[in-house]
Design a protein around this motif. Structure first.
Motif, short mmCIF file in Angstrom:
data_model
loop_
_atom_site.label_atom_id
_atom_site.label_comp_id
_atom_site.label_asym_id
_atom_site.label_seq_id
_atom_site.Cartn_x
_atom_site.Cartn_y
_atom_site.Cartn_z
N HIS A 40 33.63 41.63 38.31
CA HIS A 40 35.25 41.06 38.13
C HIS A 40 36.17 41.48 37.07
O HIS A 40 35.21 41.63 35.93
N GLY A 41 37.36 41.13 36.80
CA GLY A 41 38.14 41.12 36.11
C GLY A 41 38.46 40.27 34.87
O GLY A 41 37.59 39.66 34.75
N GLY A 42 39.30 39.49 34.03
CA GLY A 42 39.59 39.20 32.87
C GLY A 42 39.52 39.77 31.73
O GLY A 42 40.52 40.20 31.34
N PRO A 43 38.45 39.62 30.56
CA PRO A 43 37.44 38.35 31.21
C PRO A 43 38.13 36.91 31.40
O PRO A 43 39.21 36.55 31.18
N TRP A 111 39.65 44.49 33.61
CA TRP A 111 37.64 44.07 33.12
C TRP A 111 36.74 44.12 33.37
O TRP A 111 35.70 44.71 32.14
N GLY A 112 36.41 44.48 34.85
CA GLY A 112 35.11 45.21 35.45
C GLY A 112 35.24 46.52 35.23
O GLY A 112 33.96 46.53 35.12
N SER A 113 36.37 47.81 34.66
CA SER A 113 36.29 48.65 34.76
C SER A 113 35.60 48.88 33.02
O SER A 113 34.38 49.50 33.06
N THR A 114 36.35 48.20 32.79
CA THR A 114 35.17 48.14 31.42
C THR A 114 33.82 48.13 30.75
O THR A 114 33.38 48.90 30.43
N VAL A 135 42.39 50.81 34.54
CA VAL A 135 41.26 50.83 33.68
C VAL A 135 41.76 50.44 32.83
O VAL A 135 42.88 50.45 32.33
N PHE A 136 41.03 49.52 31.74
CA PHE A 136 41.11 49.00 30.56
C PHE A 136 40.04 49.42 29.80
O PHE A 136 39.10 49.11 29.73
N THR A 137 40.53 50.28 28.37
CA THR A 137 39.17 50.06 27.26
C THR A 137 39.74 49.85 26.48
O THR A 137 38.52 50.28 25.09
N THR A 138 39.99 48.26 25.72
CA THR A 138 40.28 47.97 25.21
C THR A 138 40.89 48.07 23.62
O THR A 138 40.72 47.29 22.70
N ARG A 139 41.31 48.96 23.97
CA ARG A 139 42.17 49.75 22.72
C ARG A 139 43.11 49.10 22.17
O ARG A 139 44.02 48.13 23.04
N TRP A 223 40.67 26.82 36.03
CA TRP A 223 40.87 27.52 36.60
C TRP A 223 41.60 28.73 35.18
O TRP A 223 40.56 29.09 34.34
N SER A 224 42.49 27.57 35.33
CA SER A 224 43.92 28.02 34.61
C SER A 224 43.12 28.12 32.98
O SER A 224 43.28 28.98 32.40
N LEU A 225 42.37 27.03 32.37
CA LEU A 225 41.39 27.46 31.36
C LEU A 225 41.07 27.62 30.94
O LEU A 225 40.44 28.60 29.88
N ALA A 226 39.98 28.45 31.87
CA ALA A 226 38.53 29.27 31.59
C ALA A 226 39.01 30.51 31.36
O ALA A 226 38.83 31.34 30.80
N HIS A 227 39.90 31.04 32.42
CA HIS A 227 40.29 31.99 32.67
C HIS A 227 41.47 32.21 30.87
O HIS A 227 41.31 33.38 30.60
N ALA A 228 42.30 32.11 30.83
CA ALA A 228 42.54 31.19 29.59
C ALA A 228 42.19 31.66 28.16
O ALA A 228 42.04 32.63 27.22
N LEU A 229 40.81 30.83 28.03
CA LEU A 229 40.24 31.00 27.21
C LEU A 229 39.08 32.01 27.38
O LEU A 229 39.25 32.75 25.54
N MET A 230 39.22 32.61 27.82
CA MET A 230 37.75 33.58 27.72
C MET A 230 38.81 35.06 27.68
O MET A 230 37.96 35.56 26.64
#
Length: 293
Positions: A40-43, A111-114, A135-139, A223-230
């Protein structure tokens, strides 16, 4: 496409990893089918039964995994022992736990693609193929595109102004660090308010035309707190990766033999810059000859 319908999972479980975390997973489809893991996406995202819609239940054994600190994994929003290398190791630990000799497919978006790419580069002999969306490669350029003043902010200036206006003027030059400070503070009301604005910006640039009804999800405090924090936790630590690590030629070489399919939307505002890079440098430049695009 309507997608595939799955019955309830044939197996659910938890897996202890590290000294703190217990990962939650579910298995759907054919127990003897081709093993696929959905990343899954995110983090900060999580899985749900809806994620199985891509896979024919008569052919595939579908594994859904909630990453550390997210979804039904415990403890919720735990930041200790929660890094990118930890998450990649977890995929391999789960494979061994489920006695899967080799993943047939890693399926990941954003993020799952990462994580799929990092796992394939770390364990190229334990996977046959990758299917990647957005795709997300974190650059640094990718993070700046989505949370800087010169990327998506120019396409959605009103939403960008809302995102920045939550912060004091003197902290707006580095919104990721400024939001992270508030998301990890002691005041619950401030943490929640910061989380909502962090996620509101994400939702505002997820498509060219914003679906206002999507903002209702901001009222889900957990959800909102977990998603934003991570998301902020990983971004402020540069995802624990070297700049450009995933796309370095020596790392792509490790997975050259794999079949990789990339689906990248032309109007993907969240990940626009990396989509263009992947196409121009990886596909056209032929760094990954196994790629389909």
């Amino acid at each position: 496409m309507a997608g595939y319908m799955h019955t309830d999972p044939f197996d659910t479980g938890t897996l202890a990893v590290g000294t703190i975390h217990h990962l939650y997973y579910e298995q759907y489809g054919n127990p003897d089918g081709k093993p696929v893991i959905f990343l899954h996406g995110g983090p900060g995202g999580k899985t749900s039964k809806n994620n199985t819609t891509y896979f024919n239940p008569s052919i595939y054994r579908v594994i859904l995994l909630d990453q550390r600190g997210t979804g039904k994994s415990q403890p919720q929003t735990e930041l200790r022992e929660n890094t990118t290398p930890d998450l990649v190791t977890d995929i391999e630990t789960l494979r061994i736990h489920l006695q899967i000799p080799k993943w047939h497919l890693l399926f990941g978006g954003s993020w799952g693609s990462t994580l799929a790419l990092l796992y394939a580069q770390s364990h190229p002999d334990k996977v046959n193929a990758l299917l990647l969306r957005g795709v997300f490669t974190t650059r640094d350029a990718e993070v700046s595109w989505s949370r800087g003043a010169l990327g998506a902010a120019n396409i959605f200036p009103e939403a960008w102004e809302v995102f920045l206006s939550f912060l004091p003027v003197q902290e707006r030059g580095d919104p990721v660090a400024a939001y992270y400070k508030r998301l990890t503070g002691d005041d619950y009301a401030v943490r929640l308010a910061a989380a909502k604005e962090w996620n509101r910006w994400d939702m505002s640039i997820g498509s060219l035309r914003v679906d206002e009804s999507g903002f209702l999800a901001l009222e889900d405090e957990e959800w909102s707190l977990a998603h934003a924090l991570m998301e902020a936790h990983y971004a402020v630590h540069h995802f624990w990766l070297d700049e450009g690590q995933i796309l370095k030629s020596e790392n792509l070489e490790r997975m050259r033999h794999l079949s990789v399919t990339i689906v990248q939307g032309r109007y993907d505002m969240m990940l626009d810059i990396v989509g263009r890079y992947v196409y121009n440098e990886v596909v056209v430049g032929n760094l990954g000859r196994g790629l389909n695009y």
